[in-house]
Design a protein around this motif. Structure first.
Motif, PDB file in Angstrom:
ATOM      1  N   ARG A 150       2.268  -1.696   4.156  1.00  0.00           N
ATOM      2  CA  ARG A 150       1.818  -0.306   4.106  1.00  0.00           C
ATOM      3  C   ARG A 150       3.047   0.582   4.147  1.00  0.00           C
ATOM      4  N   THR A 189      -4.190   6.687  -1.674  1.00  0.00           N
ATOM      5  CA  THR A 189      -3.563   5.398  -1.398  1.00  0.00           C
ATOM      6  C   THR A 189      -3.864   4.444  -2.546  1.00  0.00           C
ATOM      7  N   PHE A 190      -2.852   3.724  -2.990  1.00  0.00           N
ATOM      8  CA  PHE A 190      -3.031   2.782  -4.094  1.00  0.00           C
ATOM      9  C   PHE A 190      -2.006   1.667  -3.961  1.00  0.00           C
ATOM     10  N   LYS A 191      -2.155   0.636  -4.775  1.00  0.00           N
ATOM     11  CA  LYS A 191      -1.238  -0.494  -4.737  1.00  0.00           C
ATOM     12  C   LYS A 191       0.084  -0.150  -5.421  1.00  0.00           C
ATOM     13  N   GLY A 214      -0.358  11.661   1.924  1.00  0.00           N
ATOM     14  CA  GLY A 214      -1.563  11.538   2.725  1.00  0.00           C
ATOM     15  C   GLY A 214      -2.845  11.817   1.970  1.00  0.00           C
ATOM     16  N   SER A 259       1.296  -7.881   1.399  1.00  0.00           N
ATOM     17  CA  SER A 259       0.652  -6.589   1.639  1.00  0.00           C
ATOM     18  C   SER A 259       1.431  -5.829   2.693  1.00  0.00           C
ATOM     19  N   SER A 266       4.717   4.525   3.188  1.00  0.00           N
ATOM     20  CA  SER A 266       4.328   5.936   3.056  1.00  0.00           C
ATOM     21  C   SER A 266       5.350   6.658   2.224  1.00  0.00           C
ATOM     22  N   ASP A 267       4.860   7.516   1.332  1.00  0.00           N
ATOM     23  CA  ASP A 267       5.737   8.353   0.522  1.00  0.00           C
ATOM     24  C   ASP A 267       5.441   9.807   0.835  1.00  0.00           C
ATOM     25  N   GLN A 273       0.836  -1.195   0.000  1.00  0.00           N
ATOM     26  CA  GLN A 273       0.000   0.000   0.000  1.00  0.00           C
ATOM     27  C   GLN A 273       0.877   1.254   0.000  1.00  0.00           C
ATOM     28  N   ILE A 274       0.704   2.096  -0.999  1.00  0.00           N
ATOM     29  CA  ILE A 274       1.470   3.331  -1.148  1.00  0.00           C
ATOM     30  C   ILE A 274       0.567   4.524  -0.848  1.00  0.00           C
ATOM     31  N   ASN A 275       1.067   5.436  -0.040  1.00  0.00           N
ATOM     32  CA  ASN A 275       0.307   6.634   0.289  1.00  0.00           C
ATOM     33  C   ASN A 275       1.090   7.856  -0.170  1.00  0.00           C
TER      34      ASN A 275
END
Length: 246
Positions: free
Chosen positions: A243, A148-150, A145, A241, A245-246, A140-142
């Motif tokens: 999670r 969010t997508f795969k 904020g 899976s 964060s970018d 999961q890429i954010n």
């Protein structure tokens, strides 16, 4: 919490070397220690004046100190490092071969006039990003904020963001092409019943062993004089899976 020195020491060897060289090359340029014309990928002096270093040095320049430069360096530190630590754990030779094949593919593509780029460092980073996205498709890429997508869609998202912010499209696209070519030849084609025609050459294994680069593969009982078998590059769509964060 580890110190910066401890974190740097913990990085896997190939990603660490690539990121360090990119940082040093950009720092040296900022101090005007060399001219970009001396390291750019210009094919004519390579063949007429034997300036073969251009085939290598162009991969270590990611642009001037800027937000974009920082993002590229973070992409190496996050996606390149995770790729080398997890799917390529104890397979340093395979990871090095992937980098060599990717670099060679980019040089061939860049020889085509419409694809030519004087610096292929960003393309090599995007190749790493693409392979990472295929090895961790369900991560999961954010982004900031907001969305969010795969991870499967991350290379295309980064490409779209570069276009929006005015960065050149071609370096990103070249990296995606090279990454897909590698992944197709080492994972998708063998899974479809084809032969892996891109196995890591023995000279790469010998190079890694001779210079003691990275963790060595776990030894297995085998006849004398035969190389240890290496697992394939990975399995497509593993379903993991995470999670991030970018």
């Amino acid at each position: 919490m580890s110190s910066p020195a401890e974190y740097y020491k913990s990085l896997p060897p190939i990603s660490k070397a690539f990121g360090t060289l990119c940082l040093l090359m950009t720092t040296a340029y900022q101090f005007k220690l060399y001219d970009l014309q001396d390291i750019a990928l210009i094919y004519k002096p390579v063949f007429t004046h034997f300036q073969v270093w251009r085939l290598i040095t162009n991969f270590f320049f990611l642009g001037n100190f800027s937000i974009n430069f920082g993002i590229r360096l973070l992409m190496i530190a996050r996606y390149g490092v995770q790729l080398e630590k997890v799917p390529f754990d104890r397979r340093t030779a395979d990871f090095l071969w992937m980098m060599i094949f990717g670099s060679f593919s980019l040089l061939v593509l860049s020889a085509i006039p419409i694809f030519w780029s004087p610096f292929l460092g960003i393309s090599l980073v995007f190749m790493l990003l693409y392979v990472w996205s295929r090895e961790f498709p369900n991560a999961q890429i954010n982004i900031y904020g907001l969305v969010t997508f795969k991870a499967f869609y991350l290379p295309w998202t980064m490409l779209a963001m570069d276009v929006i912010f005015g960065s050149p499209l071609m370096p990103d696209l070249l990296g995606i092409i090279a990454g897909h070519l590698y992944y197709f030849l080492t994972v998708l084609h063998p899974l479809a019943g084809g032969k892996n025609i891109l196995e890591t050459p023995m000279w790469v294994h010998k190079l890694v062993t001779r210079w003691q680069i990275g963790a060595q593969p776990i030894s297995r009982a085998q006849p004398a004089g035969r190389a240890q078998p290496e697992p394939t590059t990975g399995t497509a769509f593993r379903g993991r899976s995470y999670r991030l964060s970018d």
